[in-house]
Design an enzyme around this catalytic site. Structure first.
Site, short mmCIF file in Angstrom:
data_model
loop_
_atom_site.label_atom_id
_atom_site.label_comp_id
_atom_site.label_asym_id
_atom_site.label_seq_id
_atom_site.Cartn_x
_atom_site.Cartn_y
_atom_site.Cartn_z
N LYS A 206 0.81 -1.22 0.00
CA LYS A 206 0.00 0.00 0.00
C LYS A 206 0.84 1.27 0.00
CE LYS A 206 -4.39 -1.93 1.21
NZ LYS A 206 -5.40 -2.26 2.22
N ARG A 240 -3.60 -10.28 4.60
CA ARG A 240 -4.06 -10.26 3.20
C ARG A 240 -2.95 -9.66 2.35
NH1 ARG A 240 -6.16 -6.89 -0.45
NH2 ARG A 240 -7.75 -7.73 -1.85
#
Ligand code: HH2
Length: 275
Positions: A206, A240
């Site tokens: 991210k 995840r």
């Protein structure tokens, strides 16, 4: 939890697995690397993303879920969707886990499906919606606010008939959060773990990692491993990620150190040994 994005526009791997056969092969690879859950998604939720029509999301997701189920590799199949129709079709195709980044707010009837079919689910915190969530997000105290939200969504799911044991919770890293908010959540993740449900952490590649390391999405794997190990130490247990092999190694070392799990056979890697 390995990520399989069947989208043209996901922020880090958009377009890589747009073809069902490629996506299924990718899922096989992730399971071989140690993924216990494969999360199949057909709608990008990156900041600024536009919603995907239901027919298109169904077209992207269902064949891939069916194909991965047919591999018979034993991993749990998750569908990453906010839409009831997509979740229903994915469940028919073999999914037993619903990952809803809206935490049953987009379509509250999704809770009924999870309850009726005895599915597992992940309820995630998001401030606003993907199109606008990164424009000036504000909190009183980010950790307390996210915790209160997750407690409320857990209660709503239970009220809709979902057994508490079926619910996992996710602070929603990057979903309406500044770099400082993400780091505060990671630093104090034990406060989210204290709710008492398994915590899912989604830091993989991210942009806050890019802001810290200066790297583009594909080069953020080392930063991702660091966040997963920090999250593990604070009690998170589901990660995840796009880069399963690297994260599984990091977690194996973390588990051996912190939990004294025998180094050669940590549960999270039992798939890898046999495939
Ligand atoms: N992050 C993304 C998507 N789904 N689900 C959960 N539970 N937690 C997350 O942090 C999370 C999620 C965004 O990542 P990705 O799927 O790689 O990108 P995109 O949304 O652009 O497809």
């Amino acid at each position: 939890m390995g990520v399989v994005n069947v989208t043209p526009d996901s922020f880090s791997d958009g377009g890589s697995f747009g073809d069902a056969a490629e996506a299924i092969a990718h899922a096989r690879r992730l399971i071989g690397e140690g993924a216990a859950i494969v999360d199949v998604g057909g709608e990008s939720t990156r900041p600024g993303a536009d919603p995907v029509p239901v027919q298109e999301e169904l077209r992207r997701v269902v064949g891939v879920v069916e194909g991965v189920a047919a591999l018979g590799l034993g991993a749990q199949l998750s569908v990453d969707t906010m839409k009831l129709a997509v979740a229903e079709a994915a469940v028919e195709a073999g999914a037993t886990y619903v990952n809803d980044v809206s935490a049953f707010r987009h379509e509250p009837a999704l809770a009924g499906l999870v309850a009726d079919r005895g599915l597992d689910c992940c309820l995630m915190h998001m401030l606003g919606e993907p199109r606008t969530m990164q424009s000036d997000p504000r909190y009183g105290d980010v950790v307390s606010d996210v915790k209160a939200f997750l407690e409320e969504r857990l209660a709503a799911a239970v009220a809709a008939g979902v057994p508490e044991e079926r619910v996992q919770l996710d602070p929603g890293i990057g979903f309406g959060k500044t770099v400082a908010h993400n780091l505060e959540l990671l630093r104090r993740l034990d406060e989210i773990v204290a709710i008492g449900r398994p915590v899912v952490l989604g830091t993989s590649r991210k942009s806050f990692l890019g802001r810290i390391t200066g790297r583009e999405a594909a080069g953020r794997v080392h930063g991702t491993v660091a966040t997963c190990v920090l999250g593990f130490e604070r009690g998170a247990r589901i990660f995840r990620v796009h880069d399963v092999a690297a994260v599984a190694d990091g977690l194996a070392v973390a588990a051996a150190t912190l939990l004294r799990v025998p180094a050669e056979a940590p549960p999270s890697l039992s798939n890898r040994a046999s495939r």
